[in-house]
Design an enzyme around this catalytic site. Sequence first.
Site, PDB file in Angstrom:
ATOM      1  N   LYS A  15      -9.687  17.946 -15.447  1.00  0.00           N
ATOM      2  CA  LYS A  15      -9.512  18.600 -14.161  1.00  0.00           C
ATOM      3  C   LYS A  15     -10.840  18.619 -13.398  1.00  0.00           C
ATOM      4  CE  LYS A  15      -9.828  23.258 -16.188  1.00  0.00           C
ATOM      5  NZ  LYS A  15      -9.090  24.505 -16.463  1.00  0.00           N
ATOM      6  N   HIS A  16     -10.736  18.583 -12.086  1.00  0.00           N
ATOM      7  CA  HIS A  16      -9.559  18.702 -11.233  1.00  0.00           C
ATOM      8  C   HIS A  16      -9.457  17.414 -10.433  1.00  0.00           C
ATOM      9  CE1 HIS A  16     -11.206  22.747 -12.013  1.00  0.00           C
ATOM     10  NE2 HIS A  16      -9.943  23.112 -12.122  1.00  0.00           N
ATOM     11  N   ASP A  75      -2.245  22.184 -11.332  1.00  0.00           N
ATOM     12  CA  ASP A  75      -3.055  23.389 -11.433  1.00  0.00           C
ATOM     13  C   ASP A  75      -2.164  24.566 -11.066  1.00  0.00           C
ATOM     14  OD1 ASP A  75      -5.186  25.079 -11.853  1.00  0.00           O
ATOM     15  OD2 ASP A  75      -6.578  23.959 -10.600  1.00  0.00           O
ATOM     16  N   HIS A 111     -11.303  25.671  -2.604  1.00  0.00           N
ATOM     17  CA  HIS A 111     -10.055  25.138  -2.032  1.00  0.00           C
ATOM     18  C   HIS A 111     -10.219  24.580  -0.621  1.00  0.00           C
ATOM     19  CE1 HIS A 111      -7.077  27.581  -4.784  1.00  0.00           C
ATOM     20  NE2 HIS A 111      -8.203  27.292  -5.412  1.00  0.00           N
TER      21      HIS A 111
END
Length: 770
Positions: A207-208, A287, A221
């Site tokens: 990840k990610h 996720d 984000h």
Amino acid sequence: MTEPTWRDSALPAAARAEALLAEMTLEEKVAQLGSAWPGNEQLNGNVAPMQDVFARGGVPFEQARENGIGHLTRVFGTAPVSAADGAARVEALQREIVEETRLGIPAIVHEECLTGFTTYGATVYPAALAWAATFDPELVERMASAIADDMRASGVHQGLSPVLDVVRDYRWGRVEETLGEDPYLVGTLGAAYVRGLERNGIVATLKHFAGYSASRAARNHAPVSIGQRELRDVILPPFEMAIREGGARSVMNAYVDLDGVPAAANAPLLTGILRDEWGFEGVVVSDYWAIAFLGSMHRVADSTGQAGALALAAGIDVELPDTLCYGKELVELVRSGEVPESLVDRAVGRLLRQKAELGLLDADWAPRARPVDLDSPRNRAIARELAEKSVVLLANDGTLPLRAKRIAVVGPCADDPLAFMGCYSYPNHVLPRYPEYGIGVDAPSLLESLRAELPDAVITSAAGCPIRDEDRSGFAEAVEAARDADVCIAVVGDRAGLFGEGTSGEGCDAPDLRLPGVQDELLTELLATGTPVVVVVVSGRPYALGDHTGAAALVQAFMPGEEGGPALAGVLSGRTNFGGRLPVQVPRVAGAQPSTYLQPPLGGNSEGISNLDPSPLFPFGHGISYTTFDYEDLTLSAREVPTDGAVEVSVRVRNSGDRAGDEVVQLYFSDVLAQVTRPVRQLAGFARVTLDAGEARTVTFRLHADRLAFTGLDLRRIVEPGTIEVFAGRSADDLPCRAAFELTGPVREAGHDRVLTTPVQSPGETSPVS
């Protein structure tokens, strides 16, 4: 009664998955693509983004597993549970799934494992940025193997690690979870971690995927606006290495959008690159709530069913941590013909194949989980070794090792063992909501550890200030303690947390690179006392230290885990030697960064063009010790190398000091002239070697032309003829040995089958060391 074909463990996993798929109803298929989080309804604070919002829509477990279930989420990691109670809970949930569903297919149990098995009482290893500072893949693999042993014994099948995001901006809160700012270092250590999990039966989850660390202004984000060249040359290579070199069987999408396309709905990324180009055959998991975010955050879907359809088409096979979008609405879209059932079959087939590989479809399968010592002496020894090897000595005027008899140990991190632990460590991740449980492990602070290390010294202490609150009321006490001492150890840095509750960690992004709160001011006052000050930074990101170069010594520790106190005390006293190296730069000033070392000429100091100098105070790869190392005799096996060939680069390293120590020998290259801008220099290989006083060793790197490949003007990865300079030395800016060779022949495309690693050999060894 004859067992069904899919129960036959002698058959290939793919054949068993196909046979089982043929027996399933549509509802049973879609149920396998979902997950359940038992206990999430008793929410006590968030351990995932917006967990409180999504938990309100949760359903009872007996309803969630009605047609089966793909994954069980964090049975051990949600609320404090003993090893015995957690094992019993896993067994009970699995028995309910098997006995109360038509086909009786067990679930995959997954847990977090970034700083160890994230559960109560388990060993807290150093944060990933500290693993990177060791430059020691073998040690990272040993740690991962120990983590896998404990998880497998507890009934867990999958670990949500490692984080392979390459650092692009030090302000990002999740820097502590990464393996640094160089894609080769990240990929090499990430692949080692993956091998440790996978070889011991735990599915590793990369990840990610992809671009999370390149978000605008380093906000969690936030959108990502990088180009295809940066994506392919910097962001993607560690994932490719961990799949090819490590054998990873799972990938998790990133929350972000790439140039306006959310990663969770990005078919060119999740299918085109990952599967069609790289040949990945494992399972892609979402996720936590990333599929639902397609509607609520990205606004590309107007219902949970449509969000599920977008993610399924893009290539996400399993929805974590709960079933919101891969549920009844998705079933209805399939029945109506809006979503092809073939997409469901594709994803279910991948998951069932993995369940077969894990033994979950075997006729004699039974839930087997047993309580184990999750903080065993073996674990603690590995954690201690990692911590000791990760601490970086940045500067030293001779004050270290400590010889003083009166020592002041001050600063907000001096007597706080939680400062040693990352945001995904159980003590900082979950236990703040349960203060009655303490921290769950034995973890002495640096103050306690120094008192044990130096029993004859008179040690005084004062916090001076909090980690992030602007409270200066303790300055006077700390300054007085420093004035009355022969030396002052000032311990400053971070407290990891989640979503703004810490100064480092997920959702804990920084506006600039000053030390949090008023810690810079405290250091300024301590330095003004005239007492020699050893600054120890315990942090999850590098902070600007240019105002504190008057310190007697500067030490960087990247959250060294539960054994961090004794490890730091040992290197400060001189019982052990420093050997860590920087996997990120240390900035000079808080506002001249972020800028990693991977920059073309105009990315660095451009005097006469810009008034801002982003040159770091300490470069990537930097670190000194109580001994010194000299470099000489850089030789090449050839001066002309075909664009499909390789060259051996050898350099002799000598311990020129008076005690044994570890040196990280670093090889860099520079592409002198290319069709696109290239970094001034880039890490090509490395080797951590231990040398006795006076000992010398020749280290040889086998550098294949594929390692010099880059994404050209037409977005193909190519090896281009021309001059390549190579450098060997101590850091990206301290390279005493250099040479050059010519790449000859035609421009050549380097595909997925290209050489990804630079093997290293030194005398007396029979296998590569990195």
